[in-house]
Design a protein around this motif. Structure first.
Motif, PDB file in Angstrom:
ATOM      1  N   GLY A  91      16.146  12.257   6.924  1.00  0.00           N
ATOM      2  CA  GLY A  91      15.233  13.119   6.175  1.00  0.00           C
ATOM      3  C   GLY A  91      15.529  13.183   4.699  1.00  0.00           C
ATOM      4  N   ILE A  92      16.718  12.684   4.292  1.00  0.00           N
ATOM      5  CA  ILE A  92      17.098  12.780   2.888  1.00  0.00           C
ATOM      6  C   ILE A  92      16.221  11.886   2.018  1.00  0.00           C
ATOM      7  N   ASN A  93      15.904  10.702   2.498  1.00  0.00           N
ATOM      8  CA  ASN A  93      15.163   9.737   1.699  1.00  0.00           C
ATOM      9  C   ASN A  93      13.670   9.850   2.001  1.00  0.00           C
ATOM     10  N   LEU A  94      12.924  10.344   1.025  1.00  0.00           N
ATOM     11  CA  LEU A  94      11.483  10.539   1.185  1.00  0.00           C
ATOM     12  C   LEU A  94      10.684   9.516   0.388  1.00  0.00           C
ATOM     13  N   CYS A  95      11.308   8.414   0.028  1.00  0.00           N
ATOM     14  CA  CYS A  95      10.642   7.360  -0.739  1.00  0.00           C
ATOM     15  C   CYS A  95       9.460   6.825   0.060  1.00  0.00           C
ATOM     16  N   SER A  96       8.274   6.830  -0.513  1.00  0.00           N
ATOM     17  CA  SER A  96       7.100   6.344   0.197  1.00  0.00           C
ATOM     18  C   SER A  96       7.159   4.824   0.326  1.00  0.00           C
ATOM     19  N   TRP A  97       6.459   4.309   1.324  1.00  0.00           N
ATOM     20  CA  TRP A  97       6.455   2.853   1.509  1.00  0.00           C
ATOM     21  C   TRP A  97       5.771   2.154   0.344  1.00  0.00           C
ATOM     22  N   GLU A  98       4.764   2.823  -0.267  1.00  0.00           N
ATOM     23  CA  GLU A  98       4.083   2.207  -1.414  1.00  0.00           C
ATOM     24  C   GLU A  98       5.030   2.044  -2.601  1.00  0.00           C
ATOM     25  N   ASN A 163       1.153   7.322   1.474  1.00  0.00           N
ATOM     26  CA  ASN A 163       2.230   8.170   0.942  1.00  0.00           C
ATOM     27  C   ASN A 163       3.253   8.595   1.992  1.00  0.00           C
ATOM     28  N   ARG A 164       3.297   7.905   3.101  1.00  0.00           N
ATOM     29  CA  ARG A 164       4.265   8.239   4.152  1.00  0.00           C
ATOM     30  C   ARG A 164       5.641   7.698   3.761  1.00  0.00           C
ATOM     31  N   ILE A 213       9.718  -7.090  12.126  1.00  0.00           N
ATOM     32  CA  ILE A 213       9.953  -7.687  10.812  1.00  0.00           C
ATOM     33  C   ILE A 213       8.653  -8.222  10.226  1.00  0.00           C
ATOM     34  N   ALA A 214       7.848  -8.906  11.037  1.00  0.00           N
ATOM     35  CA  ALA A 214       6.581  -9.459  10.555  1.00  0.00           C
ATOM     36  C   ALA A 214       5.628  -8.352  10.123  1.00  0.00           C
ATOM     37  N   CYS A 215       5.576  -7.273  10.893  1.00  0.00           N
ATOM     38  CA  CYS A 215       4.709  -6.145  10.533  1.00  0.00           C
ATOM     39  C   CYS A 215       5.112  -5.554   9.194  1.00  0.00           C
ATOM     40  N   LEU A 216       6.410  -5.379   8.990  1.00  0.00           N
ATOM     41  CA  LEU A 216       6.891  -4.784   7.742  1.00  0.00           C
ATOM     42  C   LEU A 216       6.681  -5.733   6.559  1.00  0.00           C
ATOM     43  N   ARG A 217       6.952  -7.005   6.759  1.00  0.00           N
ATOM     44  CA  ARG A 217       6.756  -7.961   5.664  1.00  0.00           C
ATOM     45  C   ARG A 217       5.290  -8.109   5.301  1.00  0.00           C
ATOM     46  N   SER A 218       4.400  -7.891   6.258  1.00  0.00           N
ATOM     47  CA  SER A 218       2.976  -8.000   5.946  1.00  0.00           C
ATOM     48  C   SER A 218       2.533  -6.914   4.971  1.00  0.00           C
ATOM     49  N   TYR A 219       3.358  -5.860   4.825  1.00  0.00           N
ATOM     50  CA  TYR A 219       3.083  -4.814   3.838  1.00  0.00           C
ATOM     51  C   TYR A 219       4.064  -4.853   2.662  1.00  0.00           C
ATOM     52  N   GLY A 220       4.742  -5.983   2.492  1.00  0.00           N
ATOM     53  CA  GLY A 220       5.620  -6.152   1.337  1.00  0.00           C
ATOM     54  C   GLY A 220       6.939  -5.415   1.446  1.00  0.00           C
ATOM     55  N   ILE A 221       7.393  -5.100   2.662  1.00  0.00           N
ATOM     56  CA  ILE A 221       8.643  -4.399   2.873  1.00  0.00           C
ATOM     57  C   ILE A 221       9.709  -5.389   3.334  1.00  0.00           C
ATOM     58  N   ALA A 222      10.917  -5.263   2.793  1.00  0.00           N
ATOM     59  CA  ALA A 222      12.012  -6.183   3.125  1.00  0.00           C
ATOM     60  C   ALA A 222      12.629  -5.804   4.464  1.00  0.00           C
ATOM     61  N   ALA A 223      12.686  -6.781   5.385  1.00  0.00           N
ATOM     62  CA  ALA A 223      13.273  -6.557   6.705  1.00  0.00           C
ATOM     63  C   ALA A 223      14.035  -7.803   7.125  1.00  0.00           C
ATOM     64  N   ARG A 224      15.201  -7.615   7.720  1.00  0.00           N
ATOM     65  CA  ARG A 224      16.011  -8.751   8.141  1.00  0.00           C
ATOM     66  C   ARG A 224      16.388  -8.642   9.622  1.00  0.00           C
TER      67      ARG A 224
END
Length: 322
Positions: A91-98, A163-164, A213-224
C-alpha cells in the motif's frame, strides 16, 4: 528458511552419443531475498570441459561437454540456499501505471547517452536511478517467447483502470489469471504459443508467467521472467515424497522506488520464504535450466527429479571482499 535443493536430469539414448555440449542455469542467485551458500554438480559421464561464467542478466551459467561415447547422461546439481523473510507493504507505493509507463518511455536522452559512456555526473539526475530505469527498459520489449498482441492487451484491459496504482493492477491481473486459467500439465509444451494458452485458458506455471508478462508489456510496463523452485508442503500425517517437488516459474514487475516486486500467478501469491530463485531474464529462453546439443543418440527419453528439503536454520553471513 534454509533449503537443500537436489535437481537431477537423466537422459537415456537409444544409440550412443559421441559428443554433447550443454549449458546449465541451476546455480541459485544471490540477491536481497536469498543467499546461495553452496552449489556443485555431479555429472556422469564425467565431462571433459567444465566452465562457469555469469551471463548478461547476472545468472550463473555452467558449460560442460562430454566427449566420450555414452547412452545415458545424468546431471545433478545440489545447492544449499537461505531465503530471507521480508514483509512487503504494497500500500505504500501508489504510483499509477500510467506514470510508470511514461517514466519508462521518456528517460532523458542525455541521461541515456551519459549512462552508456559511464559519465552520469549531473546533480539533477540520480545515477543509480537512471541505470535502474535503463535496465528495466529491456523488459518492456517483446522477447523470443513473449510477443505482445491485441488479444493479450484486450485480456489485460480490465485490470488497467485509469489512474490505478501499478501494484493494484498487477495484483488484479495475477488473481484473474489464477481464477480464469486451469493448471493442466498435459495441454502445453515449451513451443505452445501464448495465443493457444489464452484461447483455451489452460497451461502451466511457465505459461501463466509468460501470459502475465505479455499483458504487462502490452501496456509498456517492465516485467521479467523468474525460474526457480517452490517448496511443496506435505499434508499432515503424510510422508514427504523425495523428488516430488518441481521447477517453478513466476514473474516480477518494476515498481519505481520499490525495485522488482515478484508475483506468482499459478498460486495467486507474492513469493516469500518458499520460493527459491535460480535465474531471471526476458522469458524462459533466457533461463532454461539445462539445454544443449548431442551428436548421435537416436531417440531419447528424459526424466527430471527435483527435491526441495527444508533444513534447520543455522546462518553465518559470508564475508565478501570489498
Amino acid at each position: 528458511m534454509r533449503y537443500r535443493i537436489t535437481h537431477t536430469t537423466h537422459y537415456h539414448y537409444s544409440q550412443p552419443v559421441g559428443l554433447c555440449q550443454n549449458e546449465a542455469r541451476l546455480h541459485p542467485r544471490d540477491f536481497w531475498r536469498q543467499e546461495c551458500q553452496s552449489s556443485h554438480f555431479d555429472i556422469n559421464p564425467r565431462p571433459s570441459d567444465f566452465i562457469e561464467r555469469v551471463d548478461f542478466f547476472g545468472n550463473h551459467v555452467t558449460y560442460f561437454a562430454v566427449q566420450q561415447a555414452h547412452t545415458e547422461l545424468t546431471v545433478t546439481c545440489m545447492s544449499e540456499v537461505i531465503v530471507f523473510p521480508k514483509q512487503t507493504h504494497l500500500g505504500i507505493n501508489l504510483c499509477s501505471w500510467e506514470s510508470v509507463q511514461a517514466l519508462l518511455r521518456h528517460i532523458p536522452l542525455q541521461a541515456q547517452m551519459q549512462s552508456q559512456q559511464g559519465q552520469i555526473q549531473q546533480q539533477s539526475i540520480n545515477p543509480d536511478k537512471t541505470l535502474e530505469l535503463l535496465d528495466a527498459q529491456q523488459y518492456v520489449l517483446d522477447s523470443p517467447m513473449v510477443v505482445t498482441s491485441a488479444e493479450l492487451r484486450h485480456y489485460a484491459q480490465s485490470s488497467f483502470l485509469p489512474n490505478r496504482p501499478l501494484v493494484d493492477v498487477v495484483q488484479d491481473l495475477m488473481q484473474r489469471i489464477f481464477t480464469d486459467f486451469t493448471y493442466d500439465p498435459s495441454f502445453t509444451t515449451i513451443a505452445t504459443p501464448l495465443s493457444a494458452v489464452l484461447s483455451h485458458k489452460r497451461g502451466v506455471c511457465q505459461d501463466f508467467a509468460h501470459l502475465a508478462i505479455a499483458c504487462l508489456r502490452s501496456y509498456g510496463i517492465a516485467a521479467r521472467y523468474i525460474s526457480g523452485y517452490i517448496e511443496t508442503i506435505t499434508e499432515p500425517g503424510q510422508q514427504r515424497l523425495v523428488g516430488a517437488d518441481a521447477s517453478h516459474a513466476w514473474f516480477a514487475v518494476y515498481i519505481p522506488d520499490m525495485g522488482w516486486l515478484e508475483f506468482d500467478p499459478t498460486n495467486n501469491t507474492l513469493p516469500h520464504e518458499q520460493h527459491i530463485t535460480l535465474a531471471w531474464g526476458r522469458d524462459y529462453s533466457d533461463v532454461t535450466p539445462l539445454k544443449g546439443i548431442a551428436f548421435g543418440g537416436g531417440q531419447h527419453t528424459l526424466s527430471v527429479s527435483v527435491d526441495v528439503l527444508r533444513l534447520p536454520f543455522v546462518y553465518e553471513r559470508r564475508l565478501r571482499p570489498r
